[in-house]
Design an enzyme around this catalytic site. Structure first.
Site, PDB file in Angstrom:
ATOM      1  N   ARG A  29       1.690   1.025  -1.819  1.00 39.86           N
ATOM      2  CA  ARG A  29       3.045   0.501  -1.676  1.00 39.86           C
ATOM      3  C   ARG A  29       3.743   0.474  -3.025  1.00 39.86           C
ATOM      4  O   ARG A  29       3.131   0.183  -4.072  1.00 39.86           O
ATOM      5  CB  ARG A  29       2.958  -0.907  -1.104  1.00 39.86           C
ATOM      6  CG  ARG A  29       4.288  -1.557  -0.739  1.00 39.86           C
ATOM      7  CD  ARG A  29       4.899  -0.923   0.467  1.00 39.86           C
ATOM      8  NE  ARG A  29       5.883  -1.809   1.104  1.00 39.86           N
ATOM      9  CZ  ARG A  29       6.902  -1.375   1.817  1.00 39.86           C
ATOM     10  NH1 ARG A  29       7.092  -0.072   1.987  1.00 39.86           N
ATOM     11  NH2 ARG A  29       7.726  -2.219   2.386  1.00 39.86           N
ATOM     12  N   THR A  70      10.270   6.709   7.674  1.00 37.95           N
ATOM     13  CA  THR A  70       8.820   6.578   7.631  1.00 37.95           C
ATOM     14  C   THR A  70       8.178   7.640   8.506  1.00 37.95           C
ATOM     15  O   THR A  70       8.806   8.192   9.404  1.00 37.95           O
ATOM     16  CB  THR A  70       8.417   5.165   8.116  1.00 37.95           C
ATOM     17  OG1 THR A  70       9.139   4.195   7.354  1.00 37.95           O
ATOM     18  CG2 THR A  70       6.938   4.899   7.988  1.00 37.95           C
ATOM     19  N   GLU A  89      11.482   4.527   2.837  1.00 41.31           N
ATOM     20  CA  GLU A  89      12.282   3.430   3.395  1.00 41.31           C
ATOM     21  C   GLU A  89      13.441   3.969   4.229  1.00 41.31           C
ATOM     22  O   GLU A  89      13.253   4.267   5.384  1.00 41.31           O
ATOM     23  CB  GLU A  89      12.759   2.458   2.316  1.00 41.31           C
ATOM     24  CG  GLU A  89      12.920   1.021   2.810  1.00 41.31           C
ATOM     25  CD  GLU A  89      14.149   0.781   3.662  1.00 41.31           C
ATOM     26  OE1 GLU A  89      14.079  -0.042   4.587  1.00 41.31           O
ATOM     27  OE2 GLU A  89      15.177   1.419   3.408  1.00 41.31           O
ATOM     28  N   ASP A  91      13.265  -3.532   1.097  1.00 43.89           N
ATOM     29  CA  ASP A  91      12.328  -4.162   2.025  1.00 43.89           C
ATOM     30  C   ASP A  91      12.005  -5.591   1.611  1.00 43.89           C
ATOM     31  O   ASP A  91      11.352  -6.317   2.362  1.00 43.89           O
ATOM     32  CB  ASP A  91      11.030  -3.355   2.119  1.00 43.89           C
ATOM     33  CG  ASP A  91      11.089  -2.322   3.223  1.00 43.89           C
ATOM     34  OD1 ASP A  91      12.137  -2.205   3.880  1.00 43.89           O
ATOM     35  OD2 ASP A  91      10.084  -1.629   3.436  1.00 43.89           O
ATOM     36  N   SER A 112       5.769  -5.035   4.469  1.00 44.32           N
ATOM     37  CA  SER A 112       5.923  -3.826   5.273  1.00 44.32           C
ATOM     38  C   SER A 112       5.462  -4.081   6.698  1.00 44.32           C
ATOM     39  O   SER A 112       4.657  -4.971   6.958  1.00 44.32           O
ATOM     40  CB  SER A 112       5.096  -2.690   4.659  1.00 44.32           C
ATOM     41  OG  SER A 112       5.030  -1.585   5.527  1.00 44.32           O
ATOM     42  N   SER A 113       5.970  -3.274   7.624  1.00 46.49           N
ATOM     43  CA  SER A 113       5.483  -3.283   9.011  1.00 46.49           C
ATOM     44  C   SER A 113       4.539  -2.126   9.295  1.00 46.49           C
ATOM     45  O   SER A 113       4.062  -1.987  10.432  1.00 46.49           O
ATOM     46  CB  SER A 113       6.669  -3.194   9.985  1.00 46.49           C
ATOM     47  OG  SER A 113       7.500  -4.320   9.865  1.00 46.49           O
ATOM     48  N   GLY A 139       9.013   3.720  12.476  1.00 47.27           N
ATOM     49  CA  GLY A 139       9.892   2.892  13.286  1.00 47.27           C
ATOM     50  C   GLY A 139      10.281   1.562  12.686  1.00 47.27           C
ATOM     51  O   GLY A 139      10.772   0.702  13.398  1.00 47.27           O
TER      52      GLY A 139
END
Length: 578
Positions: free
Chosen positions: A100, A398, A418, A438, A462-463, A484
């Site tokens: 990341r 993404t 992003e 983010d 983050s997801s 997504g």
């Protein structure tokens, strides 16, 4: 964030174009010696090439990441970051690598506030230098190659260099299949046209005769080819300490929008971090994924923990009650996600408490099969400190890819810049991310800093949810992930429920309808079986509306005939074996 939802670029970032729901079967293939699946066909072919050359799953995944820098620049690449989870077939070990992006030294809590302390409008915050974090993908690649690589470092760059030098044809933006999230490059270039008046470096690559390149036209990127050749020859230091690092710094400092400083020390000091996987049990399966700064595995495991007392298998995939239960658990888990999670190198996120079975059992008691909770507040997990809840933004540009090799090693990686095309800044032929958006734009709530506020060296929440699943016998049975933004968690969740509870093969699990929420309301995928359930969901107390919920799932699944790879028909993705 609601403020962002009303902006033009936010709608583009969310992929809310006139897409339709799943109409075609997922691309899938079964092979005994190796399989890859990616959301872009040329990148998948790069991974297949590396497997055929004797490469490992990690080698193939890294070749895919490099190729996506060329062919899916709006979504990911070496100017961004990612998360990798890896299964070692020899030892049985599962490990994650955190690549990341990090905030540079110049970025503090008020990075995205104006002079009056209000969050900057989206179109002022994202384009240009303010939003760029120190890229992590090359460092992640170096860590993965050192641990699990079989081919020489430079070999992994060959497919991407070839694509950049020789060029590739833009996919049709009206081809069969409901493309979403990033869609096709041609479609995204059209959307970026007005923004790029301030970004001549991007136009120099992707425009022709004063207009964006269109489907069927050829993209060549000699600057990116040169960059990749340099890294292939000199290693990761060329990116973080050499001439490429200088280009990154110059692009940020010289931006026409939001120029700022990223120092040589910011880049040279970046490290990809190996981290223990976050694992949890669900119906005899062991599900492993990324820990913070990713919220993906934790949130999925919270949802599954709340659902385990319900007999989803008996209800089945066509039951409105089953989807209602999933929706209730989803909203409770996201409330906890937004309240408690952040980069645990900086904040004391109560990860163990959020996954504590007793805590999840108490949260599950809030869920009723015949009615809605209506208001979804965070709980107080064991080990939690003072509450400072505010929803965090999420990555939108993404992609996800998976690989399994001839020895049974597995790599599952999600990569991002992003927003579509990240910050729109180009250095060395590649786009720089806008990952700092983010972080929470408003750093304080109730007088306290929220867990996901900007700090130098910190990684934004983050997801992304790269996942590996182990069966009751302890053997890996599946690897998956998606694009997504905040919906990534739910795309993975539906695939887990679809395969484990409903016994579906990978392609059918991908084809299940997508589900998300806005406030207390459920958003169900338009033109899907869920849309037809809206009246039944209303009888259960749900406010459900149809909408476009894009995804780019890729899945590997163990079958009696070998590994099957499948790619989401909502994307141009493919699965390839050998």
């Amino acid at each position: 964030m609601l403020r962002r939802a009303v902006t033009v670029l936010s709608a583009l970032a969310l992929g809310l174009s006139s897409v339709v729901a799943v109409a075609a079967p997922a691309s899938q293939v079964t092979a005994a010696r190796g399989v890859v699946a990616a959301a872009e066909p040329r990148a998948a072919a790069a991974g297949q090439e590396i497997l055929r050359a004797g490469g490992s799953a990690a080698d193939a995944a890294m070749a895919i990441m490099l190729a996506l820098t060329v062919t899916e620049p709006m979504s990911s690449g070496i100017g961004g970051g990612g998360f990798l989870i890896h299964h070692d077939a020899k030892t049985g070990a599962v490990l994650t690598i955190d690549g990341r992006e990090t905030a540079p030294a110049s970025a503090g809590p008020d990075r995205f506030l104006d002079a009056d302390g209000r969050p900057l409008p989206y179109m002022r915050a994202v384009p240009g230098g303010y939003s760029v974090g120190v890229p992590g993908n090359i460092a992640l690649m170096a860590e993965a190659h050192e641990r699990w690589g079989r081919l020489p470092w430079a070999k992994l760059f060959e497919p991407a260099i070839r694509l950049a030098e020789q060029g590739y044809t833009l996919l049709p933006d009206n081809a069969p299949g409901p493309y979403a999230v990033q869609g096709t490059l041609a479609f995204r270039l059209k959307q970026a046209e007005a923004l790029w008046t301030d970004f001549p470096e991007a136009r120099a690559i992707y425009w022709k005769d004063g207009r964006p390149l269109a489907s069927g036209e050829t993209v060549r990127n000699p600057a990116l080819a040169a960059t990749l050749r340099t890294i292939a020859a000199k290693g990761p230091d060329a990116f973080y300490k050499g001439e490429i690092a200088q280009e990154i710094r110059a692009a940020i400092a010289g931006s026409k929008r939001n120029p700022t400083v990223m120092t040589a020390a910011d880049l040279a000091g970046y490290r990809a971090k190996p981290r223990p996987a976050i694992c949890g049990a669900y119906r005899g399966y062991r599900i492993c994924g990324m820990g913070p700064p990713s919220s993906g595995a934790i949130t999925d495991l919270m949802i599954l923990g709340m659902l385990e007392r319900f007999d989803l298998k008996a209800l089945g995939k066509d039951s409105p009650v089953a989807w209602h239960l999933i929706g209730e658990a989803m909203r409770l888990a996201y409330a906890d996600r937004d309240a408690w999670l952040g980069d645990t190198d900086f904040v004391a996120a109560p990860v163990a408490g959020l996954l504590d079975p007793a805590y999840l059992a108490e949260r599950s008691k809030l869920i009723a099969p015949d009615g809605t909770l209506g208001e979804y507040r965070p709980g107080t997990p064991p080990g939690a400190g003072p509450l400072a809840a505010t929803p965090a933004p999420a990555e939108q540009g993404t992609t996800h890819f998976v690989a399994v090799d001839a020895w049974g090693n597995i790599a599952s990686m999600t990569s991002t810049v992003e927003g579509p095309f990240g910050s729109s800044l180009v250095a060395g032929g590649f786009f720089l991310n806008n990952e700092l958006t983010d972080f929470n734009e408003q750093p304080r709530e109730n007088g306290r800093l929220v867990p996901n506020h900007v700090q130098p060296g910190k990684r934004p929440l983050s997801s992304m949810a790269p996942t590996i699943v182990y069966g009751p016998d302890g053997r890996p049975v599946m690897a998956l992930g998606s694009a997504g933004g905040r919906t990534i968690i739910m795309h993975s969740l539906k695939a887990l429920v679809g395969t484990i509870d409903w016994g579906l093969p990978a392609a059918d699990a991908i084809a299940l309808p997508n589900l998300f929420f806005r406030g207390p309301a459920l958003i169900v995928e338009r033109n899907s079986p869920l849309e037809a359930m809206i009246p039944a969901l209303a009888r259960l107390g749900e406010t459900a509306v149809a909408g476009d919920i894009p995804s780019k799932l890729t899945i590997l699944q163990r079958t009696p005939d070998g590994w099957t790879g499948a790619a989401d028909p909502r994307s141009p993705g493919v699965a390839l074996g050998w």
